[in-house]
Design a protein around this motif. Structure first.
Motif, PDB file in Angstrom:
ATOM      1  N   ASP A   7      -3.779 -68.282 -62.933  1.00  0.00           N
ATOM      2  CA  ASP A   7      -5.200 -68.053 -63.173  1.00  0.00           C
ATOM      3  C   ASP A   7      -5.369 -68.226 -64.676  1.00  0.00           C
ATOM      4  OD1 ASP A   7      -7.839 -67.266 -63.387  1.00  0.00           O
ATOM      5  OD2 ASP A   7      -7.428 -65.147 -63.103  1.00  0.00           O
ATOM      6  N   GLY A   8      -5.850 -69.389 -65.080  1.00  0.00           N
ATOM      7  CA  GLY A   8      -5.921 -69.683 -66.513  1.00  0.00           C
ATOM      8  C   GLY A   8      -4.520 -69.669 -67.090  1.00  0.00           C
ATOM      9  N   GLY A   9      -4.280 -68.829 -68.093  1.00  0.00           N
ATOM     10  CA  GLY A   9      -2.960 -68.735 -68.706  1.00  0.00           C
ATOM     11  C   GLY A   9      -2.090 -67.643 -68.121  1.00  0.00           C
ATOM     12  N   HIS A  10      -2.561 -66.987 -67.063  1.00  0.00           N
ATOM     13  CA  HIS A  10      -1.828 -65.876 -66.450  1.00  0.00           C
ATOM     14  C   HIS A  10      -1.081 -66.346 -65.202  1.00  0.00           C
ATOM     15  CE1 HIS A  10      -0.887 -61.841 -65.099  1.00  0.00           C
ATOM     16  NE2 HIS A  10      -1.420 -62.137 -63.928  1.00  0.00           N
ATOM     17  N   GLU A  11       0.230 -66.203 -65.217  1.00  0.00           N
ATOM     18  CA  GLU A  11       1.055 -66.597 -64.066  1.00  0.00           C
ATOM     19  C   GLU A  11       0.991 -65.527 -62.985  1.00  0.00           C
ATOM     20  OE1 GLU A  11       5.733 -67.009 -63.068  1.00  0.00           O
ATOM     21  OE2 GLU A  11       5.085 -67.947 -64.940  1.00  0.00           O
ATOM     22  N   LEU A  12       0.642 -65.971 -61.761  1.00  0.00           N
ATOM     23  CA  LEU A  12       0.610 -65.063 -60.612  1.00  0.00           C
ATOM     24  C   LEU A  12       1.894 -65.150 -59.797  1.00  0.00           C
ATOM     25  CD1 LEU A  12      -3.021 -65.689 -59.314  1.00  0.00           C
ATOM     26  CD2 LEU A  12      -2.190 -63.702 -60.565  1.00  0.00           C
ATOM     27  N   CYS A  13       2.419 -66.361 -59.619  1.00  0.00           N
ATOM     28  CA  CYS A  13       3.582 -66.557 -58.748  1.00  0.00           C
ATOM     29  C   CYS A  13       4.458 -67.678 -59.294  1.00  0.00           C
ATOM     30  CB  CYS A  13       3.162 -66.972 -57.340  1.00  0.00           C
ATOM     31  SG  CYS A  13       1.949 -65.938 -56.547  1.00  0.00           S
ATOM     32  N   ARG A  14       5.751 -67.559 -59.024  1.00  0.00           N
ATOM     33  CA  ARG A  14       6.719 -68.594 -59.394  1.00  0.00           C
ATOM     34  C   ARG A  14       7.688 -68.777 -58.231  1.00  0.00           C
ATOM     35  NH1 ARG A  14       9.106 -70.305 -64.688  1.00  0.00           N
ATOM     36  NH2 ARG A  14       7.252 -69.265 -65.469  1.00  0.00           N
ATOM     37  N   HIS A  15       7.818 -70.000 -57.768  1.00  0.00           N
ATOM     38  CA  HIS A  15       8.756 -70.424 -56.720  1.00  0.00           C
ATOM     39  C   HIS A  15       8.348 -70.041 -55.309  1.00  0.00           C
ATOM     40  CE1 HIS A  15      11.953 -70.432 -60.074  1.00  0.00           C
ATOM     41  NE2 HIS A  15      11.173 -71.475 -60.149  1.00  0.00           N
ATOM     42  N   GLU A  16       7.781 -68.871 -55.124  1.00  0.00           N
ATOM     43  CA  GLU A  16       7.287 -68.484 -53.800  1.00  0.00           C
ATOM     44  C   GLU A  16       6.047 -67.629 -53.989  1.00  0.00           C
ATOM     45  OE1 GLU A  16       9.980 -64.619 -52.718  1.00  0.00           O
ATOM     46  OE2 GLU A  16      10.855 -66.576 -52.343  1.00  0.00           O
ATOM     47  N   LEU A  17       5.218 -67.597 -52.963  1.00  0.00           N
ATOM     48  CA  LEU A  17       3.976 -66.843 -53.053  1.00  0.00           C
ATOM     49  C   LEU A  17       4.280 -65.355 -53.147  1.00  0.00           C
ATOM     50  CD1 LEU A  17       0.865 -67.329 -52.942  1.00  0.00           C
ATOM     51  CD2 LEU A  17       1.012 -66.523 -50.605  1.00  0.00           C
ATOM     52  N   ASN A  18       3.737 -64.714 -54.163  1.00  0.00           N
ATOM     53  CA  ASN A  18       3.846 -63.269 -54.323  1.00  0.00           C
ATOM     54  C   ASN A  18       2.586 -62.689 -53.681  1.00  0.00           C
ATOM     55  OD1 ASN A  18       3.593 -60.617 -55.221  1.00  0.00           O
ATOM     56  ND2 ASN A  18       4.673 -61.046 -57.132  1.00  0.00           N
ATOM     57  N   LEU A  19       2.715 -62.316 -52.437  1.00  0.00           N
ATOM     58  CA  LEU A  19       1.574 -61.860 -51.648  1.00  0.00           C
ATOM     59  C   LEU A  19       0.850 -60.695 -52.314  1.00  0.00           C
ATOM     60  CD1 LEU A  19       0.074 -62.416 -49.026  1.00  0.00           C
ATOM     61  CD2 LEU A  19       1.679 -60.899 -47.872  1.00  0.00           C
ATOM     62  N   ALA A  20       1.590 -59.728 -52.824  1.00  0.00           N
ATOM     63  CA  ALA A  20       0.982 -58.568 -53.469  1.00  0.00           C
ATOM     64  C   ALA A  20       0.185 -58.979 -54.706  1.00  0.00           C
ATOM     65  CB  ALA A  20       2.052 -57.549 -53.841  1.00  0.00           C
ATOM     66  N   ALA A  21       0.720 -59.893 -55.505  1.00  0.00           N
ATOM     67  CA  ALA A  21       0.033 -60.331 -56.722  1.00  0.00           C
ATOM     68  C   ALA A  21      -1.258 -61.075 -56.388  1.00  0.00           C
ATOM     69  CB  ALA A  21       0.953 -61.219 -57.555  1.00  0.00           C
ATOM     70  N   VAL A  22      -1.225 -61.936 -55.377  1.00  0.00           N
ATOM     71  CA  VAL A  22      -2.426 -62.683 -55.009  1.00  0.00           C
ATOM     72  C   VAL A  22      -3.459 -61.756 -54.381  1.00  0.00           C
ATOM     73  CG1 VAL A  22      -3.359 -64.577 -53.638  1.00  0.00           C
ATOM     74  CG2 VAL A  22      -1.162 -64.843 -54.802  1.00  0.00           C
ATOM     75  N   ARG A  23      -3.032 -60.822 -53.564  1.00  0.00           N
ATOM     76  CA  ARG A  23      -3.987 -59.860 -52.978  1.00  0.00           C
ATOM     77  C   ARG A  23      -4.622 -59.005 -54.083  1.00  0.00           C
ATOM     78  NH1 ARG A  23      -0.746 -58.221 -47.512  1.00  0.00           N
ATOM     79  NH2 ARG A  23      -1.576 -59.933 -46.253  1.00  0.00           N
ATOM     80  N   GLU A  24      -3.840 -58.589 -55.065  1.00  0.00           N
ATOM     81  CA  GLU A  24      -4.391 -57.824 -56.182  1.00  0.00           C
ATOM     82  C   GLU A  24      -5.369 -58.681 -56.978  1.00  0.00           C
ATOM     83  OE1 GLU A  24      -4.981 -54.655 -58.961  1.00  0.00           O
ATOM     84  OE2 GLU A  24      -4.433 -54.790 -56.841  1.00  0.00           O
ATOM     85  N   TRP A  25      -5.041 -59.954 -57.196  1.00  0.00           N
ATOM     86  CA  TRP A  25      -5.940 -60.867 -57.895  1.00  0.00           C
ATOM     87  C   TRP A  25      -7.248 -60.989 -57.118  1.00  0.00           C
ATOM     88  CZ3 TRP A  25      -8.428 -65.406 -56.800  1.00  0.00           C
ATOM     89  CH2 TRP A  25      -8.999 -66.066 -57.884  1.00  0.00           C
ATOM     90  N   LEU A  26      -7.165 -61.120 -55.806  1.00  0.00           N
ATOM     91  CA  LEU A  26      -8.373 -61.205 -54.983  1.00  0.00           C
ATOM     92  C   LEU A  26      -9.192 -59.911 -55.053  1.00  0.00           C
ATOM     93  CD1 LEU A  26      -6.996 -63.062 -51.868  1.00  0.00           C
ATOM     94  CD2 LEU A  26      -8.845 -63.859 -53.352  1.00  0.00           C
ATOM     95  N   ARG A  27      -8.529 -58.777 -55.098  1.00  0.00           N
ATOM     96  CA  ARG A  27      -9.225 -57.497 -55.207  1.00  0.00           C
ATOM     97  C   ARG A  27      -9.986 -57.416 -56.529  1.00  0.00           C
ATOM     98  NH1 ARG A  27      -8.967 -52.740 -57.421  1.00  0.00           N
ATOM     99  NH2 ARG A  27      -7.021 -53.047 -58.528  1.00  0.00           N
ATOM    100  N   LEU A  28      -9.391 -57.930 -57.599  1.00  0.00           N
ATOM    101  CA  LEU A  28     -10.023 -57.891 -58.914  1.00  0.00           C
ATOM    102  C   LEU A  28     -11.046 -59.005 -59.130  1.00  0.00           C
ATOM    103  CD1 LEU A  28      -6.844 -57.072 -61.035  1.00  0.00           C
ATOM    104  CD2 LEU A  28      -8.708 -55.507 -60.401  1.00  0.00           C
ATOM    105  N   ASN A  29     -11.025 -60.007 -58.258  1.00  0.00           N
ATOM    106  CA  ASN A  29     -11.925 -61.162 -58.368  1.00  0.00           C
ATOM    107  C   ASN A  29     -12.645 -61.396 -57.036  1.00  0.00           C
ATOM    108  OD1 ASN A  29     -11.156 -62.522 -61.121  1.00  0.00           O
ATOM    109  ND2 ASN A  29      -9.233 -61.909 -60.160  1.00  0.00           N
ATOM    110  N   PRO A  30     -13.505 -60.459 -56.650  1.00  0.00           N
ATOM    111  CA  PRO A  30     -14.156 -60.572 -55.334  1.00  0.00           C
ATOM    112  C   PRO A  30     -15.116 -61.757 -55.251  1.00  0.00           C
ATOM    113  CG  PRO A  30     -15.041 -58.724 -56.579  1.00  0.00           C
ATOM    114  CD  PRO A  30     -13.941 -59.307 -57.387  1.00  0.00           C
TER     115      PRO A  30
END
Length: 81
Positions: free
Chosen positions: A58-81
């Motif tokens: 997300d811009g310059g912020h890394e959410l996941c590397r090599h495999e989907l980090n489900l918790a990180a993406v769900r948290e990103w979605l919670r913060l970006n409704p």
């Protein structure tokens, strides 16, 4: 407000394809989207990431590397409704 996540990939990368499918499925219905970016198409990205793909940003912020980090993406979605 919808946002676009960048998915750094390369052609023929099964992990990249897997992360793309999973991320798109998670974002479906959220209004957000994924923009794939082939690191091999840009010498600077290729030098920076090499074979270290897939990466989801997300811009310059890394959410996941090599495999989907489900918790990180769900948290990103919670913060970006």
């Amino acid at each position: 407000m919808s946002k676009t996540l960048t998915l750094y990939t390369r052609a023929g990368c099964p992990l990249c394809d897997e992360m793309a499918r999973a991320a798109v499925a998670l974002l479906t219905g959220s209004g957000h989207r994924i923009a794939p970016c082939d690191v091999d198409a840009d010498p600077a990205l290729k030098a920076r990431y090499g074979w270290d793909v897939p990466l989801l940003f997300d811009g310059g912020h890394e959410l996941c590397r090599h495999e989907l980090n489900l918790a990180a993406v769900r948290e990103w979605l919670r913060l970006n409704p």
